[in-house]
Motif scaffolding. Structure first.
Motif, PDB file in Angstrom:
ATOM      1  N   LYS A 142       0.744  -1.112   0.023  1.00  0.00           N
ATOM      2  CA  LYS A 142       0.055  -0.112  -0.138  1.00  0.00           C
ATOM      3  C   LYS A 142       0.922   1.243  -0.024  1.00  0.00           C
ATOM      4  O   LYS A 142       0.686   2.189  -0.720  1.00  0.00           O
ATOM      5  CB  LYS A 142      -0.776   0.029   1.184  1.00  0.00           C
ATOM      6  N   LYS A 145       2.602   1.984  -3.512  1.00  0.00           N
ATOM      7  CA  LYS A 145       1.632   2.620  -4.352  1.00  0.00           C
ATOM      8  C   LYS A 145       1.525   4.106  -4.384  1.00  0.00           C
ATOM      9  O   LYS A 145       1.676   4.964  -5.249  1.00  0.00           O
ATOM     10  CB  LYS A 145       0.250   2.164  -4.343  1.00  0.00           C
ATOM     11  N   ASP A 178      -2.113  -3.260  -7.195  1.00  0.00           N
ATOM     12  CA  ASP A 178      -3.167  -3.484  -6.652  1.00  0.00           C
ATOM     13  C   ASP A 178      -3.442  -5.038  -6.560  1.00  0.00           C
ATOM     14  O   ASP A 178      -4.186  -5.499  -5.479  1.00  0.00           O
ATOM     15  CB  ASP A 178      -4.372  -2.828  -7.446  1.00  0.00           C
ATOM     16  N   SER A 179      -3.150  -5.561  -7.933  1.00  0.00           N
ATOM     17  CA  SER A 179      -3.251  -7.257  -7.846  1.00  0.00           C
ATOM     18  C   SER A 179      -2.248  -7.865  -6.833  1.00  0.00           C
ATOM     19  O   SER A 179      -2.796  -8.677  -6.120  1.00  0.00           O
ATOM     20  CB  SER A 179      -3.007  -7.578  -9.151  1.00  0.00           C
ATOM     21  N   ASP A 181      -1.335  -6.541  -3.847  1.00  0.00           N
ATOM     22  CA  ASP A 181      -1.926  -6.468  -2.536  1.00  0.00           C
ATOM     23  C   ASP A 181      -3.204  -7.229  -2.262  1.00  0.00           C
ATOM     24  O   ASP A 181      -3.116  -7.776  -1.136  1.00  0.00           O
ATOM     25  CB  ASP A 181      -2.156  -4.806  -2.272  1.00  0.00           C
ATOM     26  N   THR A 182      -3.887  -7.395  -3.151  1.00  0.00           N
ATOM     27  CA  THR A 182      -5.207  -8.229  -3.208  1.00  0.00           C
ATOM     28  C   THR A 182      -4.719  -9.723  -2.695  1.00  0.00           C
ATOM     29  O   THR A 182      -5.290 -10.569  -2.123  1.00  0.00           O
ATOM     30  CB  THR A 182      -6.098  -8.106  -4.437  1.00  0.00           C
TER      31      THR A 182
END
Length: 300
Positions: A142, A145, A178-179, A181-182
């Motif tokens: 996070k 980013k 994002d991918s 982190d998910t």
């Protein structure tokens, strides 16, 4: 007269050949240089800048930022850059800013951790601990980013001619983050509330992101720890059923190796300062998930 007629084409051909040879052997045009503080930053910035700039690192992989003392050569090399993208809260950065301003007052300098919500209380400075910001902001997807966004904004100011190129790269990288982190959220969701041990407190932001507790065995200065304090840490880890111990083989105190051999835990060598940030952060998440899962299976 005839001999001159035959010699002239030979001279022209030879001159043309020399021109081609000179073009082939002439050094290629140097790319503009942008300097960062540590190797993970280099990886992050290169995802955005691609082949448009040369990214250099002040600290080579294997050096310790906690004890790094920049030399005059470091300062001089930095002044060759078109920009300095500092990490933000590493001690040596603040120590060199005045020197850099003195040598190159017009050098653009950017804090790439701007906007990251800080973790405090893990490091000390001059005997003070609670107000000191943990510098390891890059050990969080996070956070990265946010850091990547700061890097993109910095590059559009430093090199506006390539801003659209940087934008496309940044957007692709942001989607990848994002991918990632998910995927880590899904992987570690069953382990929220669990604890892990680490010698140097370098995973505070990672622990915060995924609801884990970091139990540091050593200290931020990497100095020897009193036996009484070490026993307290071991007892605390036992109370929390810690099953994994992270350490940095090349940087941590010899006490880390000794402690690891005394504990009934999985010992995992990590390197938060490695260039391949993505590989390292994934390996840390995988290690926590795999160790916790295998422990639960063995109890059944």
């Amino acid at each position: 007269m005839k001999s001159n007629i035959f010699i002239l084409p030979v001279i022209i051909t030879f001159a043309a050949w020399l021109g081609v040879l000179a073009a082939c052997t002439a050094p290629a045009h140097d790319k503009p240089i942008v300097t960062v503080s540590i190797e993970p930053q280099k990886y992050l910035l290169e995802q955005i800048t691609g082949d448009r700039v040369e990214v250099r690192t002040l600290i080579a992989n294997g050096a310790n930022p906690e004890t790094f003392d920049p030399t005059v050569n470091h300062i001089m090399n930095l002044t060759k850059s078109i920009g300095f993208l500092r990490m933000g809260n590493i001690g040596f950065e603040a120590a060199i800013l005045d020197k850099v301003h003195g040598e190159h007052p017009d050098l653009p300098i950017f804090n790439t951790s701007l906007g990251v919500v800080p973790v405090t209380g893990t490091h000390s400075h001059g005997g003070v601990t609670h107000d000191v910001i943990d510098p390891h902001t890059w050990t969080s997807v996070k956070n990265v980013k946010i850091i990547a966004g700061n890097m993109f904004n910095a590059m559009t100011k430093i090199d506006p001619d390539n801003s659209e190129y940087y934008r496309r790269n940044y957007e692709r990288f942001a989607a990848r983050l994002d991918s990632l982190d998910t995927a880590i959220v899904s992987k570690l969701a069953p382990h929220r509330g669990e604890a892990f041990m680490v010698w140097h407190p370098s995973l505070s932001y990672f622990a915060r992101d995924y609801g884990l507790e970091q139990i540091p065995a050593g200290n931020a200065d990497n100095k020897e720890v009193a036996m009484g304090a070490l026993k307290d840490v071991i007892d605390h880890a036992a109370e929390h059923d810690v099953k994994i111990f992270f350490y940095q083989k090349d940087l941590d105190s010899r006490q880390a190796e000794a402690l690891g051999s005394q504990l009934d835990v999985e010992k995992v060598n990590i390197n938060p300062l490695a260039y391949d940030w993505e590989k390292e952060i994934t390996a840390i998440a995988d290690a926590i998930a795999a160790t916790a899962d295998s422990t639960k299976e063995s109890k059944h």
